[in-house]
Design a protein around this motif. Sequence first.
Motif, PDB file in Angstrom:
ATOM      1  N   ASN A 131       0.844  -1.190   0.000  1.00 42.55           N
ATOM      2  CA  ASN A 131       0.000   0.000   0.000  1.00 42.55           C
ATOM      3  C   ASN A 131       0.887   1.251   0.000  1.00 42.55           C
ATOM      4  O   ASN A 131       2.117   1.141   0.125  1.00 42.55           O
ATOM      5  CB  ASN A 131      -0.900  -0.015   1.236  1.00 42.55           C
ATOM      6  CG  ASN A 131      -2.119  -0.909   1.062  1.00 42.55           C
ATOM      7  OD1 ASN A 131      -3.139  -0.490   0.523  1.00 42.55           O
ATOM      8  ND2 ASN A 131      -2.017  -2.152   1.533  1.00 42.55           N
ATOM      9  N   ALA A 167      -6.174   2.136  -1.189  1.00 45.95           N
ATOM     10  CA  ALA A 167      -4.807   2.502  -1.550  1.00 45.95           C
ATOM     11  C   ALA A 167      -4.798   3.749  -2.435  1.00 45.95           C
ATOM     12  O   ALA A 167      -3.956   4.641  -2.274  1.00 45.95           O
ATOM     13  CB  ALA A 167      -4.115   1.336  -2.263  1.00 45.95           C
ATOM     14  N   GLN A 172      -1.636   6.198  -3.718  1.00 50.76           N
ATOM     15  CA  GLN A 172      -0.703   5.178  -4.175  1.00 50.76           C
ATOM     16  C   GLN A 172       0.251   5.715  -5.245  1.00 50.76           C
ATOM     17  O   GLN A 172       1.468   5.550  -5.150  1.00 50.76           O
ATOM     18  CB  GLN A 172      -1.480   3.973  -4.739  1.00 50.76           C
ATOM     19  CG  GLN A 172      -0.640   2.801  -5.175  1.00 50.76           C
ATOM     20  CD  GLN A 172      -0.048   2.018  -4.024  1.00 50.76           C
ATOM     21  OE1 GLN A 172       0.907   2.472  -3.401  1.00 50.76           O
ATOM     22  NE2 GLN A 172      -0.620   0.854  -3.744  1.00 50.76           N
TER      23      GLN A 172
END
Length: 323
Positions: A131, A167, A172
């Motif tokens: 993550n 995420a 991300q």
Amino acid sequence: MQFLDFEKPLEELYAQIDKLKEMSSKNKIDVEKSIRELESAIDKTRSSIYDNLTPWQRVQLSRHPERPYTLYYIEKIFHNFTELYGDRQVKDDKAMIGGMAELDGIPVMVMGHQKGVNTKMRQLRNFGMANPEGYRKALRLMKMAEKFNRPIITFIDTPGAYPGLEAEERGQAEAIARNLFEMVNLKVPVICLIIGEGASGGALGIGVGDKVVMLENTWYSVISPESCSSILWRSWNYKEKAAEQLRLTSRDMSRFGLVDEVLPEPLGGAHSGPERMAETLKYYLLDTLAQLNALSPETRIAQRISKFGNMGFYEELEPVEMN
């Protein structure tokens, strides 16, 4: 022992050896000669199989359930490993591990993806898919290494960064992009080792270094063969063709100049001789660190920027006049 589909001839030979040993224990029959003959046949069959692997078969080998992961190499190569946790923002990501260690007395910072060795641990480690907090933890450790002048060693083995909604909500793409930006300018030596799967931004997030190295039976690509197949042919049934077209093997990456070196694996893959593979990695790391430490930080950064800036190639076509 676990066998992949293309290793069935080996599985049959090992099964014959097991039957002979069982027969010997029950009936007190000398079967040593027959076993030696089968072992010789195994060596020949193994050489025949592994000398002619397809790209898809190398992908399968990179995912072998018995293949050594990051924690195994840390245990075998380094001493006094002290794991460090958390990104100081969200939480600790179990798919990304890292900490301080010593390589034959040399203080280093080591980190990498960890998939897990059984079903429970794979769930805990999220199958090696980090993550954003995993990449931010990695960056925190890199900055700490730079502060204390410790070389950085990363182990890459991931099917990709975790693509879940949470995420993306936590940034991300930004986390991976930030790592790319920061790793290029790190003042300490950085060595990146692809020990299994090297998929997309998940691999790149800890994959910018002075030396980027692949093991023989690993792959490195913007997308996995299955995902590529599902996009181009709307089916996973063309994954073998996708693996071939993606040019994702270590030989392809070396030929394109995208990695600096390819390290040989024991015959049968890293899992068939994990201690020998760890020894090969250790000697490579010691030799390469000696070379990199001889350079000034400014030289290393300039070479790093030049290397990644010159990657790729293109062909200019003459303009065509349209009537």
